[in-house]
Scaffold this active site. Structure first.
Site, PDB file in Angstrom:
ATOM      1  N   ARG A   1       0.778  -1.197   0.141  1.00 23.60           N
ATOM      2  CA  ARG A   1       0.049   0.230  -0.063  1.00 23.60           C
ATOM      3  C   ARG A   1       0.949   1.394  -0.070  1.00 23.60           C
ATOM      4  O   ARG A   1       0.595   2.040  -0.746  1.00 23.60           O
ATOM      5  CB  ARG A   1      -0.933   0.014   1.224  1.00 23.60           C
ATOM      6  CG  ARG A   1      -2.089  -1.195   1.111  1.00 23.60           C
ATOM      7  CD  ARG A   1      -2.637  -1.465   2.680  1.00 23.60           C
ATOM      8  NE  ARG A   1      -3.463  -2.529   2.451  1.00 23.60           N
ATOM      9  CZ  ARG A   1      -3.166  -3.863   2.463  1.00 23.60           C
ATOM     10  NH1 ARG A   1      -1.631  -4.094   2.418  1.00 23.60           N
ATOM     11  NH2 ARG A   1      -4.022  -4.679   2.162  1.00 23.60           N
ATOM     12  N   THR A   2       1.817   1.381   0.990  1.00 24.46           N
ATOM     13  CA  THR A   2       2.546   2.582   1.134  1.00 24.46           C
ATOM     14  C   THR A   2       3.234   2.819  -0.026  1.00 24.46           C
ATOM     15  O   THR A   2       3.510   3.941  -0.603  1.00 24.46           O
ATOM     16  CB  THR A   2       3.401   2.554   2.340  1.00 24.46           C
ATOM     17  OG1 THR A   2       2.369   2.106   3.592  1.00 24.46           O
ATOM     18  CG2 THR A   2       4.140   3.788   2.568  1.00 24.46           C
TER      19      THR A   2
ATOM     20  N   LYS B   1      26.896  -6.418  -1.597  1.00 28.41           N
ATOM     21  CA  LYS B   1      28.125  -6.444  -1.809  1.00 28.41           C
ATOM     22  C   LYS B   1      28.989  -5.589  -0.720  1.00 28.41           C
ATOM     23  O   LYS B   1      30.032  -5.491  -0.718  1.00 28.41           O
ATOM     24  CB  LYS B   1      28.412  -5.727  -3.147  1.00 28.41           C
ATOM     25  CG  LYS B   1      28.040  -6.437  -4.455  1.00 28.41           C
ATOM     26  CD  LYS B   1      28.297  -5.620  -5.420  1.00 28.41           C
ATOM     27  CE  LYS B   1      27.625  -6.062  -6.712  1.00 28.41           C
ATOM     28  NZ  LYS B   1      28.232  -5.249  -7.964  1.00 28.41           N
TER      29      LYS B   1
ATOM     30  N   ARG C   1      11.464   3.487   3.922  1.00 26.36           N
ATOM     31  CA  ARG C   1      11.127   2.642   5.007  1.00 26.36           C
ATOM     32  C   ARG C   1      11.982   1.780   5.351  1.00 26.36           C
ATOM     33  O   ARG C   1      13.033   1.218   4.553  1.00 26.36           O
ATOM     34  CB  ARG C   1       9.910   1.689   4.379  1.00 26.36           C
ATOM     35  CG  ARG C   1       9.546   0.411   5.393  1.00 26.36           C
ATOM     36  CD  ARG C   1       8.146  -0.053   5.085  1.00 26.36           C
ATOM     37  NE  ARG C   1       7.151   0.563   5.283  1.00 26.36           N
ATOM     38  CZ  ARG C   1       5.940   0.204   5.092  1.00 26.36           C
ATOM     39  NH1 ARG C   1       5.571  -1.086   4.787  1.00 26.36           N
ATOM     40  NH2 ARG C   1       4.922   1.240   5.187  1.00 26.36           N
TER      41      ARG C   1
ATOM     42  N   HIS D   1       5.112   6.034  11.237  1.00 25.34           N
ATOM     43  CA  HIS D   1       4.407   6.181  10.080  1.00 25.34           C
ATOM     44  C   HIS D   1       3.450   7.411   9.852  1.00 25.34           C
ATOM     45  O   HIS D   1       2.386   7.174   9.741  1.00 25.34           O
ATOM     46  CB  HIS D   1       3.758   4.793   9.863  1.00 25.34           C
ATOM     47  CG  HIS D   1       3.269   4.284   8.512  1.00 25.34           C
ATOM     48  ND1 HIS D   1       3.792   4.846   7.120  1.00 25.34           N
ATOM     49  CD2 HIS D   1       2.937   3.227   8.018  1.00 25.34           C
ATOM     50  CE1 HIS D   1       3.453   4.654   6.341  1.00 25.34           C
ATOM     51  NE2 HIS D   1       2.826   3.401   6.700  1.00 25.34           N
TER      52      HIS D   1
END
Length: 315
Positions: A55-56, A83, A105, A133
């Site tokens: 969703r976000t 890496k 996020r 959030h």
């Protein structure tokens, strides 16, 4: 106007109202036959997600494209992080490509604040650990405000946030957003799913409050964040804290039911949300685009004239 959006607390009550007011304009844009305006043409928005999201991430990408911004998506699985490249080197490398805003996020609390210290671009916190959030909190209050037809605050509104509060950044940001607009919030959860320090009013008895709330906000059990069993059994959890058919029948005629998604059907919700007259769960998703458009415009439009929103599609 700050160059970043990291938490509801930093945004403040006036900022919450400003974003909600701006989201009204963005919602009107989204209702047009061609929901696109040239407001952020020439800007580049990069999504940097270190945790899974549907969703976000899609909401931010849609919001950016509807404002005519260019978008970039950073894929952790295909990046040089595998890496040994550090988060800082990754951000500085992407920033050097000409990014105006990062949507971040990360599983670690505070990561977006670190990213902000490494770049001149705007940084939007799309979720950090258990902590915050903010755009979820904003879209939640915007959804309630529009559903009730309120153009100002939410003074006196009674909100119950039910479920796994301990591990939920949504609970913290949505509580802060509702409180900023004057709502009264209570957390409802077993003691094992409440934070060690509870600053908000709390109870372990959903039946004590369900008859009197205006908004019932349900949270999922965040099993991916748990290192131990915090409830005896999901059936017991549903019996004590789930929206069962019996509890649904006790909701007032105007009670709003919300959930940030994804829903664990049969756990926190034991009825079909489509059967609930006050369910706004899909409307939260729709409003998320308008709110994230408002956030991007608020952060990146310092040199954009207002007619960019009034016009139709870019020339």
């Amino acid at each position: 106007m700050s160059r970043s959006l990291l938490s509801i607390t930093e945004l403040g009550p006036e900022g919450v109202r400003r974003i909600c007011d701006l989201a009204d304009t963005m919602a009107e844009v989204n209702r047009r036959p061609n929901p696109k305006v040239p407001a952020l043409r020439g800007k580049t928005v990069c999504s940097v997600f270190f945790e899974d999201s549907t969703r976000t991430r899609l909401s931010f990408e849609t919001a950016a494209k509807r404002l005519s911004a260019d978008t970039m998506t950073f894929s952790v699985s295909q990046s040089s992080l595998n890496k040994g490249e550090s988060l800082r080197d990754t951000i500085e490398t992407i920033a050097a490509m000409g990014v105006d805003a990062f949507v971040v996020r990360h599983g670690s609390t505070g990561a977006p604040w670190l990213v902000e210290s490494w770049t001149e671009a705007a940084v939007i916190n799309a979720g950090d650990g258990w902590h915050a959030h903010p755009t979820q909190g904003l879209l939640d209050v915007y959804t309630v405000r529009t559903a009730l037809g309120r153009t100002g605050g939410l003074d006196g509104l009674r909100v119950a946030i039910v479920g796994d509060v301990k591990h939920s950044r949504v609970a913290r940001s949505t509580t802060a957003a509702f409180s900023a607009l004057g709502a009264d919030v209570v957390w409802v959860a077993p003691r094992t799913l409440l934070p060690p320090v509870v600053g908000e009013r709390s109870t372990e008895d959903l039946d004590e409050v369900i008859d009197s709330v205006d908004v019932l906000y349900l949270l999922r059990m965040q099993n991916e964040r748990m290192s131990e069993a915090l409830v005896p059994h999901l059936r017991e959890y549903t019996a004590r804290f789930g929206l069962t058919r019996e509890r649904a029948a006790r909701l007032g005629p105007g009670t709003i039911v919300m959930h940030p998604g994804p829903i664990n059907r049969g756990v926190e919700i034991a009825v079909d949300p489509a059967e609930l007259a006050g369910a706004l769960i899909t409307r939260q998703v729709t409003n998320g685009i308008a709110v994230r458009m408002a956030v991007l415009f608020d952060l990146l439009s310092a040199d954009v004239t207002s007619h960019a929103l009034a016009g139709g599609v870019p020339a």
